[in-house]
Design a protein around this motif. Sequence first.
Motif, PDB file in Angstrom:
ATOM      1  N   THR A   1      39.783  75.362 -54.724  1.00 47.07           N
ATOM      2  CA  THR A   1      38.329  75.191 -54.665  1.00 47.07           C
ATOM      3  C   THR A   1      37.613  76.517 -54.922  1.00 47.07           C
ATOM      4  OG1 THR A   1      38.441  75.466 -52.257  1.00 47.07           O
ATOM      5  CG2 THR A   1      38.397  73.210 -53.116  1.00 47.07           C
ATOM      6  N   HIS A   2      36.517  76.447 -55.678  1.00 48.44           N
ATOM      7  CA  HIS A   2      35.753  77.645 -56.022  1.00 48.44           C
ATOM      8  C   HIS A   2      34.258  77.335 -55.990  1.00 48.44           C
ATOM      9  CE1 HIS A   2      39.331  79.897 -56.902  1.00 48.44           C
ATOM     10  NE2 HIS A   2      39.728  78.990 -57.790  1.00 48.44           N
ATOM     11  N   VAL A   3      33.460  78.381 -56.143  1.00 47.54           N
ATOM     12  CA  VAL A   3      32.001  78.260 -56.135  1.00 47.54           C
ATOM     13  C   VAL A   3      31.510  78.046 -57.555  1.00 47.54           C
ATOM     14  CG1 VAL A   3      29.821  79.371 -55.527  1.00 47.54           C
ATOM     15  CG2 VAL A   3      31.853  79.757 -54.105  1.00 47.54           C
ATOM     16  N   TRP A   4      30.663  77.040 -57.734  1.00 44.98           N
ATOM     17  CA  TRP A   4      30.064  76.713 -59.024  1.00 44.98           C
ATOM     18  C   TRP A   4      28.551  76.667 -58.849  1.00 44.98           C
ATOM     19  CZ3 TRP A   4      33.374  74.967 -63.238  1.00 44.98           C
ATOM     20  CH2 TRP A   4      34.727  74.899 -62.888  1.00 44.98           C
ATOM     21  N   ILE A   5      27.848  76.694 -59.963  1.00 41.79           N
ATOM     22  CA  ILE A   5      26.389  76.611 -59.921  1.00 41.79           C
ATOM     23  C   ILE A   5      25.931  75.680 -61.041  1.00 41.79           C
ATOM     24  CG2 ILE A   5      26.067  78.629 -61.399  1.00 41.79           C
ATOM     25  CD1 ILE A   5      23.595  79.311 -59.766  1.00 41.79           C
ATOM     26  N   VAL A   6      24.911  74.877 -60.763  1.00 43.84           N
ATOM     27  CA  VAL A   6      24.407  73.933 -61.740  1.00 43.84           C
ATOM     28  C   VAL A   6      22.885  74.005 -61.777  1.00 43.84           C
ATOM     29  CG1 VAL A   6      24.327  72.015 -60.079  1.00 43.84           C
ATOM     30  CG2 VAL A   6      24.465  71.524 -62.531  1.00 43.84           C
ATOM     31  N   ASP A   7      22.322  73.817 -62.952  1.00 50.59           N
ATOM     32  CA  ASP A   7      20.879  73.714 -63.127  1.00 50.59           C
ATOM     33  C   ASP A   7      20.457  72.329 -62.635  1.00 50.59           C
ATOM     34  OD1 ASP A   7      18.273  73.526 -63.926  1.00 50.59           O
ATOM     35  OD2 ASP A   7      18.623  74.054 -66.019  1.00 50.59           O
ATOM     36  N   ALA A   8      19.655  72.275 -61.583  1.00 47.47           N
ATOM     37  CA  ALA A   8      19.277  70.998 -60.983  1.00 47.47           C
ATOM     38  C   ALA A   8      18.407  70.155 -61.894  1.00 47.47           C
ATOM     39  CB  ALA A   8      18.559  71.230 -59.656  1.00 47.47           C
ATOM     40  N   ASP A   9      17.789  70.753 -62.891  1.00 48.38           N
ATOM     41  CA  ASP A   9      16.914  70.020 -63.805  1.00 48.38           C
ATOM     42  C   ASP A   9      17.614  69.611 -65.087  1.00 48.38           C
ATOM     43  OD1 ASP A   9      14.579  70.147 -62.182  1.00 48.38           O
ATOM     44  OD2 ASP A   9      14.412  72.261 -62.714  1.00 48.38           O
ATOM     45  N   SER A  10      18.899  69.927 -65.196  1.00 50.89           N
ATOM     46  CA  SER A  10      19.620  69.583 -66.412  1.00 50.89           C
ATOM     47  C   SER A  10      19.749  68.074 -66.548  1.00 50.89           C
ATOM     48  CB  SER A  10      21.011  70.222 -66.407  1.00 50.89           C
ATOM     49  OG  SER A  10      21.792  69.740 -67.476  1.00 50.89           O
ATOM     50  N   SER A  11      19.540  67.580 -67.734  1.00 51.27           N
ATOM     51  CA  SER A  11      19.659  66.145 -67.983  1.00 51.27           C
ATOM     52  C   SER A  11      21.054  65.757 -68.419  1.00 51.27           C
ATOM     53  CB  SER A  11      18.660  65.719 -69.072  1.00 51.27           C
ATOM     54  OG  SER A  11      18.911  66.438 -70.273  1.00 51.27           O
ATOM     55  N   SER A  12      21.941  66.746 -68.604  1.00 50.46           N
ATOM     56  CA  SER A  12      23.297  66.465 -69.062  1.00 50.46           C
ATOM     57  C   SER A  12      24.294  67.262 -68.247  1.00 50.46           C
ATOM     58  CB  SER A  12      23.456  66.815 -70.553  1.00 50.46           C
ATOM     59  OG  SER A  12      24.791  66.616 -70.963  1.00 50.46           O
ATOM     60  N   PRO A  13      24.838  66.685 -67.155  1.00 50.27           N
ATOM     61  CA  PRO A  13      25.793  67.423 -66.325  1.00 50.27           C
ATOM     62  C   PRO A  13      27.105  67.716 -67.034  1.00 50.27           C
ATOM     63  CG  PRO A  13      25.647  65.111 -65.662  1.00 50.27           C
ATOM     64  CD  PRO A  13      24.559  65.340 -66.652  1.00 50.27           C
ATOM     65  N   ASP A  14      27.355  67.053 -68.173  1.00 48.00           N
ATOM     66  CA  ASP A  14      28.575  67.350 -68.921  1.00 48.00           C
ATOM     67  C   ASP A  14      28.420  68.589 -69.798  1.00 48.00           C
ATOM     68  OD1 ASP A  14      29.829  65.117 -67.858  1.00 48.00           O
ATOM     69  OD2 ASP A  14      28.988  63.798 -69.401  1.00 48.00           O
ATOM     70  N   ASN A  15      27.199  69.099 -69.874  1.00 49.24           N
ATOM     71  CA  ASN A  15      26.932  70.279 -70.687  1.00 49.24           C
ATOM     72  C   ASN A  15      27.445  71.525 -69.970  1.00 49.24           C
ATOM     73  OD1 ASN A  15      25.981  72.308 -72.284  1.00 49.24           O
ATOM     74  ND2 ASN A  15      23.819  71.710 -72.170  1.00 49.24           N
ATOM     75  N   ASP A  16      28.391  72.237 -70.608  1.00 51.94           N
ATOM     76  CA  ASP A  16      28.966  73.420 -69.973  1.00 51.94           C
ATOM     77  C   ASP A  16      27.912  74.471 -69.664  1.00 51.94           C
ATOM     78  OD1 ASP A  16      31.390  72.232 -70.089  1.00 51.94           O
ATOM     79  OD2 ASP A  16      32.164  73.411 -71.780  1.00 51.94           O
ATOM     80  N   ALA A  17      26.824  74.495 -70.442  1.00 46.31           N
ATOM     81  CA  ALA A  17      25.776  75.495 -70.216  1.00 46.31           C
ATOM     82  C   ALA A  17      25.039  75.234 -68.909  1.00 46.31           C
ATOM     83  CB  ALA A  17      24.800  75.494 -71.387  1.00 46.31           C
ATOM     84  N   ALA A  18      25.045  73.984 -68.433  1.00 47.61           N
ATOM     85  CA  ALA A  18      24.333  73.638 -67.205  1.00 47.61           C
ATOM     86  C   ALA A  18      25.152  73.951 -65.965  1.00 47.61           C
ATOM     87  CB  ALA A  18      23.946  72.164 -67.224  1.00 47.61           C
ATOM     88  N   ILE A  19      26.472  74.069 -66.116  1.00 46.35           N
ATOM     89  CA  ILE A  19      27.366  74.297 -64.976  1.00 46.35           C
ATOM     90  C   ILE A  19      28.195  75.545 -65.240  1.00 46.35           C
ATOM     91  CG2 ILE A  19      29.245  73.354 -63.600  1.00 46.35           C
ATOM     92  CD1 ILE A  19      28.323  70.579 -64.364  1.00 46.35           C
ATOM     93  N   ARG A  20      28.215  76.444 -64.268  1.00 42.30           N
ATOM     94  CA  ARG A  20      28.999  77.672 -64.414  1.00 42.30           C
ATOM     95  C   ARG A  20      29.879  77.877 -63.196  1.00 42.30           C
ATOM     96  NH1 ARG A  20      26.606  82.426 -64.271  1.00 42.30           N
ATOM     97  NH2 ARG A  20      24.609  81.729 -63.429  1.00 42.30           N
ATOM     98  N   GLN A  21      31.090  78.380 -63.430  1.00 43.08           N
ATOM     99  CA  GLN A  21      32.013  78.727 -62.354  1.00 43.08           C
ATOM    100  C   GLN A  21      31.783  80.191 -61.976  1.00 43.08           C
ATOM    101  OE1 GLN A  21      36.107  77.966 -63.273  1.00 43.08           O
ATOM    102  NE2 GLN A  21      36.875  78.922 -61.396  1.00 43.08           N
ATOM    103  N   LEU A  22      31.531  80.431 -60.678  1.00 39.32           N
ATOM    104  CA  LEU A  22      31.246  81.797 -60.223  1.00 39.32           C
ATOM    105  C   LEU A  22      32.458  82.509 -59.647  1.00 39.32           C
ATOM    106  CD1 LEU A  22      27.720  81.479 -58.526  1.00 39.32           C
ATOM    107  CD2 LEU A  22      28.277  82.187 -60.856  1.00 39.32           C
ATOM    108  N   THR A  23      33.361  81.789 -59.002  1.00 41.84           N
ATOM    109  CA  THR A  23      34.539  82.431 -58.406  1.00 41.84           C
ATOM    110  C   THR A  23      35.798  81.830 -59.005  1.00 41.84           C
ATOM    111  OG1 THR A  23      34.723  80.887 -56.535  1.00 41.84           O
ATOM    112  CG2 THR A  23      33.316  82.827 -56.247  1.00 41.84           C
ATOM    113  N   SER A  24      36.902  82.546 -58.886  1.00 49.45           N
ATOM    114  CA  SER A  24      38.184  82.092 -59.419  1.00 49.45           C
ATOM    115  C   SER A  24      39.294  82.740 -58.610  1.00 49.45           C
ATOM    116  CB  SER A  24      38.303  82.443 -60.906  1.00 49.45           C
ATOM    117  OG  SER A  24      38.207  83.848 -61.083  1.00 49.45           O
TER     118      SER A  24
END
Length: 607
Positions: free
Chosen positions: A216-239
């Motif tokens: 499990t890791h920390v991710w961040i998503v744009d809450a206003d994104s209309s496409s959750p499958d878009n990699d640009a809307a979701i980023r992985q912060l930790t690894s």
Amino acid sequence: MKRNMVAAFFVLLLSLLVQSVHGQRAMTPADTLRVAGVSDAQISPDGEWVVYTVSVAESNTTRTTLWLARVSRPSVIQDRGRTSPDAPGKTEPLLPAGLNGSNPRWSPDGKRIAFLASKDKQNGIWIVTLAQRQPRFVAPIRATNFHIPYAGESFAWSPDSRRIAFISAIEDIVAGESRSTLSPTPSRDDAKPDDPRIVDRIQYKSRTSFSDRARTHVWIVDADSSSPDNDAAIRQLTSGAFYDHALTWSPRGDEVAFLSNHELDPEANNNSDIFAVDMQGRVRQLTETKGCEYEPAWSPDGKWIAYTATKRDVTTIDSVAEDAHVWVIEANGGTGRELTAAQDRRARSPRWSADSRAVLYLAGDKGQTLLYRIGLSSGKPQLYSLFKFRVVDGKGSATTDNFGLINSFELSGFSGSSRIQIANFSIAYRMNLPVRSPNGELGFRSPLSLTIGDPTHPTEVWVQESVQPFLHRISSHNDALIRSLARVEHEEVNFKSFDGTNIQGWLMKPIGWREGRRYPLILSIHGGPHGMYGYGFNATFQAYAARGYAVLYLNPRGSSGYGQKFSDGTLREWGGGDYRDLMLGVDEIVRTRSWIDSDRMGVTGGS
């Protein structure tokens, strides 16, 4: 023949007594599944609404839905020091029919609610607004079956209400392979035959199966994104080869704090610490202690992080004997400071006051879980006032202070014992009024939502407002069922064990109890062993009593709620002193209650 007829008559009479007490019927085993589980009440930032979860049994599953309640102002009647609020207000389902949900969390601007749900193969974070009520899928979440103790908050809104940080799992990266998306990936172990299975880790089993390889890791998503499958809307912060969890967002929006175990051999040494990651993925470590840190919460002014923690070396993921206390650390790092060292009780759920000058939290004490407050500078925990009315004494009358709790109250919806159990609470940070503590300290008080129950009433949602600080109930999911059922008040029992240690417990008489008759006894043992029986509603015990059984439940040594020495009572002696406490408790009840039939006794419990 005549003697048999008389015996049959008394059996029939007892059955009728059990079936109806004061026009109420006895609780059946099926009724235990009809009790709605009300939990996780979250008050909106402006204090106007409360969203919460309701769990009900359906067939062989449990369905959890989100409900919404408007915080209506109660009309309060004051009479000789008593307060009596109105009946609960109107509540309604938040989501469309067929969509289950859990973990509701308000956006800081109060306009949206994020929650966890699964529908049409979309499992993860959803968002709904109060105006439209049409949920929108935002980000997929993948779980791991690896056991993460005290997992804490799984997602959190950014201060500007535009992003959501969340915890999700991703498969271990293998040589020559890289993954940075949340698309479901079958475990490598699942792709291989499992006989024979090669074991190369200590915690190779989870609670229900073999552990997967997802971390499990920390991710961040744009809450206003209309496409959750878009990699640009979701980023992985930790690894990395870690299990990151339990996050909280900095009020400045530049970092997310979280928990992780970075020991060289983490599966052999359970030692979580607090870390923080910025929006570029740079991680810094805030604590480095022998014990475990839990439940981080960033202060509203951004200067502090409150958390609960232990101090000893911890080498197990199971129930830990050491009681966690409330700590704070500067957001820049340094040495943590234990706030509740003077309170020898297990604490949880730290939440900041609106002015960042105090921490509110829950702690168990001799069967009750209550709300406490401690200032950053005062160093003295105080029971938080949930009731305010005038107390009359020989010198006249005076209003109770703002930070003291009065236990001897009369309030609609509670039993006469005046003993309550608080399961959770939340704070409306955008609405607060200035108040003074008994020592003259100026602070702010915000509206609260709480889930509260007592021995004869299941948990419901209650609200305390700052404008008129009376506690009033706003949900009624169990009212119709409870009104129809005869319930039993428990009796507190105390006795000295073999070494002089005081043991607390409770005894429930069977419904229809009559002088001169003898009744069978059930002893129920709680699991943990660092748990605590007490003043919450127990539907199973009520069903036992309805069937003619007396019920005895005790907090033997090893239980929480009685201090660290008591919690340590089972260390290196599990099934020793605690077993003797339980057996001596049964002996005490049989000796002092002649109506207990010592030839008809049973034992049950849970873990």
